[in-house]
Structure formats: structure tokens, C-alpha cells
Design a protein around this motif. Structure first.
Motif, PDB file in Angstrom:
ATOM      1  N   LEU A 147       0.840  -1.206   0.000  1.00 32.04           N
ATOM      2  CA  LEU A 147       0.000   0.000   0.000  1.00 32.04           C
ATOM      3  C   LEU A 147       0.870   1.249   0.000  1.00 32.04           C
ATOM      4  O   LEU A 147       0.658   2.168  -0.802  1.00 32.04           O
ATOM      5  CB  LEU A 147      -0.931   0.002   1.219  1.00 32.04           C
ATOM      6  N   PHE A 148       1.858   1.288   0.891  1.00 28.75           N
ATOM      7  CA  PHE A 148       2.727   2.459   0.980  1.00 28.75           C
ATOM      8  C   PHE A 148       3.519   2.652  -0.308  1.00 28.75           C
ATOM      9  O   PHE A 148       3.709   3.786  -0.765  1.00 28.75           O
ATOM     10  CB  PHE A 148       3.676   2.348   2.171  1.00 28.75           C
ATOM     11  N   ASP A 149       3.974   1.567  -0.918  1.00 28.36           N
ATOM     12  CA  ASP A 149       4.724   1.684  -2.160  1.00 28.36           C
ATOM     13  C   ASP A 149       3.844   2.220  -3.284  1.00 28.36           C
ATOM     14  O   ASP A 149       4.268   3.092  -4.045  1.00 28.36           O
ATOM     15  CB  ASP A 149       5.318   0.331  -2.538  1.00 28.36           C
ATOM     16  N   ASP A 150       2.624   1.712  -3.392  1.00 26.04           N
ATOM     17  CA  ASP A 150       1.683   2.213  -4.413  1.00 26.04           C
ATOM     18  C   ASP A 150       1.402   3.697  -4.209  1.00 26.04           C
ATOM     19  O   ASP A 150       1.392   4.475  -5.167  1.00 26.04           O
ATOM     20  CB  ASP A 150       0.361   1.435  -4.363  1.00 26.04           C
ATOM     21  N   GLN A 151       1.165   4.080  -2.957  1.00 25.53           N
ATOM     22  CA  GLN A 151       0.844   5.479  -2.683  1.00 25.53           C
ATOM     23  C   GLN A 151       2.039   6.387  -2.948  1.00 25.53           C
ATOM     24  O   GLN A 151       1.895   7.477  -3.499  1.00 25.53           O
ATOM     25  CB  GLN A 151       0.307   5.649  -1.267  1.00 25.53           C
ATOM     26  N   ALA A 152       3.231   5.928  -2.586  1.00 26.04           N
ATOM     27  CA  ALA A 152       4.433   6.724  -2.843  1.00 26.04           C
ATOM     28  C   ALA A 152       4.616   6.949  -4.344  1.00 26.04           C
ATOM     29  O   ALA A 152       4.917   8.069  -4.783  1.00 26.04           O
ATOM     30  CB  ALA A 152       5.662   6.042  -2.249  1.00 26.04           C
ATOM     31  N   ALA A 153       4.413   5.913  -5.135  1.00 30.69           N
ATOM     32  CA  ALA A 153       4.544   6.038  -6.589  1.00 30.69           C
ATOM     33  C   ALA A 153       3.525   7.037  -7.141  1.00 30.69           C
ATOM     34  O   ALA A 153       3.847   7.844  -8.022  1.00 30.69           O
ATOM     35  CB  ALA A 153       4.379   4.677  -7.258  1.00 30.69           C
ATOM     36  N   GLN A 154       2.312   6.991  -6.617  1.00 26.37           N
ATOM     37  CA  GLN A 154       1.280   7.931  -7.071  1.00 26.37           C
ATOM     38  C   GLN A 154       1.673   9.366  -6.729  1.00 26.37           C
ATOM     39  O   GLN A 154       1.538  10.270  -7.557  1.00 26.37           O
ATOM     40  CB  GLN A 154      -0.062   7.582  -6.423  1.00 26.37           C
ATOM     41  N   ILE A 155       2.152   9.570  -5.516  1.00 29.29           N
ATOM     42  CA  ILE A 155       2.554  10.918  -5.085  1.00 29.29           C
ATOM     43  C   ILE A 155       3.705  11.424  -5.952  1.00 29.29           C
ATOM     44  O   ILE A 155       3.665  12.557  -6.447  1.00 29.29           O
ATOM     45  CB  ILE A 155       2.934  10.915  -3.594  1.00 29.29           C
ATOM     46  N   LEU A 156       4.723  10.589  -6.137  1.00 31.91           N
ATOM     47  CA  LEU A 156       5.859  11.000  -6.960  1.00 31.91           C
ATOM     48  C   LEU A 156       5.411  11.315  -8.384  1.00 31.91           C
ATOM     49  O   LEU A 156       5.928  12.244  -9.011  1.00 31.91           O
ATOM     50  CB  LEU A 156       6.935   9.914  -6.959  1.00 31.91           C
ATOM     51  N   GLY A 157       4.428  10.575  -8.872  1.00 30.13           N
ATOM     52  CA  GLY A 157       3.917  10.799 -10.224  1.00 30.13           C
ATOM     53  C   GLY A 157       3.299  12.164 -10.434  1.00 30.13           C
ATOM     54  O   GLY A 157       3.226  12.647 -11.573  1.00 30.13           O
ATOM     55  N   THR A 158       2.866  12.818  -9.368  1.00 34.34           N
ATOM     56  CA  THR A 158       2.262  14.154  -9.518  1.00 34.34           C
ATOM     57  C   THR A 158       3.310  15.262  -9.505  1.00 34.34           C
ATOM     58  O   THR A 158       3.012  16.374  -9.935  1.00 34.34           O
ATOM     59  CB  THR A 158       1.244  14.450  -8.405  1.00 34.34           C
ATOM     60  N   THR A 159       4.517  14.972  -9.025  1.00 29.58           N
ATOM     61  CA  THR A 159       5.479  16.054  -8.827  1.00 29.58           C
ATOM     62  C   THR A 159       5.852  16.756 -10.134  1.00 29.58           C
ATOM     63  O   THR A 159       5.932  17.989 -10.168  1.00 29.58           O
ATOM     64  CB  THR A 159       6.749  15.562  -8.102  1.00 29.58           C
ATOM     65  N   ASP A 160       6.069  15.999 -11.178  1.00 33.32           N
ATOM     66  CA  ASP A 160       6.422  16.629 -12.451  1.00 33.32           C
ATOM     67  C   ASP A 160       5.261  17.458 -12.993  1.00 33.32           C
ATOM     68  O   ASP A 160       5.473  18.545 -13.537  1.00 33.32           O
ATOM     69  CB  ASP A 160       6.854  15.562 -13.461  1.00 33.32           C
ATOM     70  N   GLN A 161       4.044  16.966 -12.833  1.00 31.17           N
ATOM     71  CA  GLN A 161       2.871  17.720 -13.280  1.00 31.17           C
ATOM     72  C   GLN A 161       2.764  19.054 -12.549  1.00 31.17           C
ATOM     73  O   GLN A 161       2.463  20.081 -13.159  1.00 31.17           O
ATOM     74  CB  GLN A 161       1.593  16.921 -13.040  1.00 31.17           C
ATOM     75  N   ILE A 162       3.000  19.027 -11.234  1.00 29.73           N
ATOM     76  CA  ILE A 162       2.907  20.259 -10.450  1.00 29.73           C
ATOM     77  C   ILE A 162       3.982  21.243 -10.908  1.00 29.73           C
ATOM     78  O   ILE A 162       3.691  22.417 -11.173  1.00 29.73           O
ATOM     79  CB  ILE A 162       3.042  19.969  -8.939  1.00 29.73           C
ATOM     80  N   ALA A 163       5.227  20.763 -10.996  1.00 32.05           N
ATOM     81  CA  ALA A 163       6.332  21.651 -11.394  1.00 32.05           C
ATOM     82  C   ALA A 163       6.114  22.217 -12.800  1.00 32.05           C
ATOM     83  O   ALA A 163       6.347  23.416 -13.030  1.00 32.05           O
ATOM     84  CB  ALA A 163       7.656  20.900 -11.314  1.00 32.05           C
ATOM     85  N   GLU A 164       5.669  21.392 -13.713  1.00 30.08           N
ATOM     86  CA  GLU A 164       5.445  21.876 -15.073  1.00 30.08           C
ATOM     87  C   GLU A 164       4.296  22.874 -15.133  1.00 30.08           C
ATOM     88  O   GLU A 164       4.319  23.815 -15.924  1.00 30.08           O
ATOM     89  CB  GLU A 164       5.222  20.704 -16.031  1.00 30.08           C
ATOM     90  N   ARG A 165       3.300  22.705 -14.271  1.00 28.41           N
ATOM     91  CA  ARG A 165       2.195  23.675 -14.222  1.00 28.41           C
ATOM     92  C   ARG A 165       2.730  25.029 -13.759  1.00 28.41           C
ATOM     93  O   ARG A 165       2.340  26.075 -14.297  1.00 28.41           O
ATOM     94  CB  ARG A 165       1.094  23.152 -13.276  1.00 28.41           C
ATOM     95  N   VAL A 166       3.632  25.023 -12.787  1.00 31.36           N
ATOM     96  CA  VAL A 166       4.242  26.275 -12.312  1.00 31.36           C
ATOM     97  C   VAL A 166       4.971  26.964 -13.469  1.00 31.36           C
ATOM     98  O   VAL A 166       4.840  28.183 -13.659  1.00 31.36           O
ATOM     99  CB  VAL A 166       5.213  26.006 -11.138  1.00 31.36           C
ATOM    100  N   ARG A 167       5.718  26.202 -14.253  1.00 31.12           N
ATOM    101  CA  ARG A 167       6.450  26.786 -15.377  1.00 31.12           C
ATOM    102  C   ARG A 167       5.501  27.302 -16.459  1.00 31.12           C
ATOM    103  O   ARG A 167       5.746  28.343 -17.047  1.00 31.12           O
ATOM    104  CB  ARG A 167       7.416  25.735 -15.972  1.00 31.12           C
ATOM    105  N   LYS A 168       4.412  26.574 -16.694  1.00 33.11           N
ATOM    106  CA  LYS A 168       3.468  26.988 -17.735  1.00 33.11           C
ATOM    107  C   LYS A 168       2.809  28.321 -17.417  1.00 33.11           C
ATOM    108  O   LYS A 168       2.395  29.029 -18.331  1.00 33.11           O
ATOM    109  CB  LYS A 168       2.386  25.924 -17.930  1.00 33.11           C
ATOM    110  N   ILE A 169       2.693  28.654 -16.136  1.00 34.92           N
ATOM    111  CA  ILE A 169       2.055  29.931 -15.788  1.00 34.92           C
ATOM    112  C   ILE A 169       3.092  31.028 -15.551  1.00 34.92           C
ATOM    113  O   ILE A 169       2.783  32.082 -14.999  1.00 34.92           O
ATOM    114  CB  ILE A 169       1.084  29.806 -14.589  1.00 34.92           C
ATOM    115  N   GLY A 170       4.330  30.773 -15.994  1.00 38.69           N
ATOM    116  CA  GLY A 170       5.324  31.832 -16.044  1.00 38.69           C
ATOM    117  C   GLY A 170       6.203  31.990 -14.822  1.00 38.69           C
ATOM    118  O   GLY A 170       6.858  33.015 -14.663  1.00 38.69           O
ATOM    119  N   SER A 171       6.255  31.001 -13.970  1.00 40.43           N
ATOM    120  CA  SER A 171       7.061  31.118 -12.757  1.00 40.43           C
ATOM    121  C   SER A 171       8.145  30.046 -12.748  1.00 40.43           C
ATOM    122  O   SER A 171       8.273  29.254 -13.672  1.00 40.43           O
ATOM    123  CB  SER A 171       6.147  30.992 -11.533  1.00 40.43           C
ATOM    124  N   THR A 172       8.922  30.039 -11.695  1.00 34.05           N
ATOM    125  CA  THR A 172       9.942  29.012 -11.509  1.00 34.05           C
ATOM    126  C   THR A 172       9.553  28.159 -10.314  1.00 34.05           C
ATOM    127  O   THR A 172       8.736  28.555  -9.486  1.00 34.05           O
ATOM    128  CB  THR A 172      11.343  29.626 -11.292  1.00 34.05           C
TER     129      THR A 172
END
Length: 165
Positions: A58-83
Motif C-alpha cells: 500500500l505504501f509503495d503504491d501510494q508513494a509512486a502515485q505521489i511522486l507521479g504528480t510532482t512533475d505535473q505540479i512543477a510543469e504547471r508552475v512553469r506553464k504559468i510563467g514562474s519558476t
């Protein structure tokens, strides 16, 4: 420095103050995502007891899911003009979730702590969605809904796994 900032200035139609507020909230979510990822992996590596295999997976599945969102979050920040985040120290300055450095945590306490952290993430996600909606940042608002649903599901699974049978 000004030349460097210009090179990273992604064009956006969002008003700079509003985009900055959304980016700040997203960077906080990103920092908390990394903190939650590492805590979840910590518990994955150190869980023990009669439900070891179930919790370990369970913890491994959840960790993978959480890590999977990190790139999406960071790229969203860049798309709206920030770092976005640049280092572990940057994460530690921005995270609101507490680390757990204890030598031993019972499986029951692991489930509760991760559930509470995921519910805290839900609160932060809802606050970020409000900022995105005020900025008319429809794309951030929509993807935040997906991240909120995932965090709610993780909290639900952790809650149910902790129920006495």
C-alpha cells in the motif's frame, strides 16, 4: 540576473500577481508532495507487524502515485510563467507537512500519520484551487481536482486499512 529571468519568463495571459499566487501555492504543494513521498517511502521501508505485506505494498503504491504528480505540479508552475523548486533545502523551506525521523513507528501510527498528512494535502489543494479559480487559471484548477481526488482516495485507503477487523 535579469537576462536569466527573461530566459525563464514563460508567456502567460494570467495577471502576474494572480499567477504568482497560484505558483506559490503550487510550489508549496510540490514541497509537501516530496515530503509526503519520502515519509511514505520511509514507512514502506520500515513497516513491520502482522500486516507487513499489505502495508508495504500500500505504501509503495501510494508513494509512486505521489511522486507521479510532482512533475505535473512543477510543469504547471512553469506553464504559468514562474519558476519552481530547485533543491532539498528549497523543499524544506516551503513544506508544511512534518517529517518523521523516529527510529520506530508502529504500523497503526504510520497509517494514521499518512492519513492525516493526505487530508492536510487535501486542504492545501482546495486552497490552491481557490487561488487558481480567482486567477481564471482553468488548467491549474482542473488538474488540482484530479490531485485532490487522489489524495482523498489515499486518505480513505489508509483509514480503512487502520480499521480493527
Amino acid at each position: 540576473m535579469a537576462d536569466t529571468a527573461a530566459k525563464l519568463a514563460t508567456p502567460t495571459d494570467l495577471k502576474s500577481n494572480q499567477a504568482s499566487n497560484v505558483a506559490e501555492a503550487l510550489n508549496g504543494l510540490l514541497a509537501d508532495s516530496y515530503a509526503l513521498y519520502l515519509k511514505t517511502k520511509n514507512f514502506h521501508w520500515h513497516v513491520s507487524g502482522p500486516h507487513f505485506r499489505d502495508y508495504h505494498l500500500l505504501f509503495d503504491d501510494q508513494a509512486a502515485q505521489i511522486l507521479g504528480t510532482t512533475d505535473q505540479i512543477a510543469e504547471r508552475v512553469r506553464k504559468i510563467g514562474s519558476t519552481t523548486l530547485r533543491s532539498i533545502s528549497d523543499i524544506s523551506r516551503r513544506q508544511s507537512l512534518k517529517d518523521n525521523d523516529q527510529d520506530f513507528v508502529s504500523a497503526k501510527d504510520m497509517l494514521k500519520e499518512l492519513r492525516d498528512d493526505n487530508l492536510a494535502m487535501v486542504e492545501s489543494l482546495r486552497a490552491a484551487k481557490d487561488l487558481a479559480d480567482k486567477a481564471k487559471d482553468n488548467a491549474s484548477s482542473a488538474i488540482i481536482d484530479e490531485w485532490t481526488d487522489a489524495a482523498e482516495q489515499r486518505a480513505w485507503f489508509l483509514f480503512e486499512a487502520a480499521q480493527a477487523g
